[in-house]
Scaffold this motif. Sequence first.
Motif, mmCIF file in Angstrom:
data_model
loop_
_atom_site.group_PDB
_atom_site.id
_atom_site.type_symbol
_atom_site.label_atom_id
_atom_site.label_comp_id
_atom_site.label_asym_id
_atom_site.label_seq_id
_atom_site.Cartn_x
_atom_site.Cartn_y
_atom_site.Cartn_z
ATOM 1 N N UNK A 194 -3.472 41.203 21.625
ATOM 2 C CA UNK A 194 -2.592 40.111 22.045
ATOM 3 C C UNK A 194 -3.344 38.806 22.310
ATOM 4 N N UNK A 195 -4.623 38.885 22.638
ATOM 5 C CA UNK A 195 -5.398 37.681 22.930
ATOM 6 C C UNK A 195 -6.047 37.084 21.695
ATOM 7 N N UNK A 196 -5.826 37.656 20.538
ATOM 8 C CA UNK A 196 -6.431 37.183 19.308
ATOM 9 C C UNK A 196 -5.845 35.831 18.894
ATOM 10 N N UNK A 197 -6.695 34.908 18.416
ATOM 11 C CA UNK A 197 -6.177 33.616 17.958
ATOM 12 C C UNK A 197 -5.509 33.708 16.584
ATOM 13 N N UNK A 198 -5.624 34.835 15.920
ATOM 14 C CA UNK A 198 -5.033 35.030 14.601
ATOM 15 C C UNK A 198 -3.665 35.678 14.738
#
Length: 73
Positions: free
Chosen positions: A12-16
Amino acid sequence: MTKPAAAKRHLPTSPFSAPVVPAPKHFAMGDQVTHDVYGLGRVIGIEDGTAALVDFGSTQRRIPSPYTKMTKL
């Protein structure tokens, strides 16, 4: 023997952005369809979402789900 690769999970914290999973295709009796191998046809039977029986004019084929080569017209 090698193990099959596990599906990568999206954090969930991924920038993608998360990969988009296409919705399963649903066909009904009488739908006109096109198939990459057999061409134009009409759905003449459904087997509880596991397969579709399609009349292509010269032949009738049972096309199993997930219907990757078949699209509704």
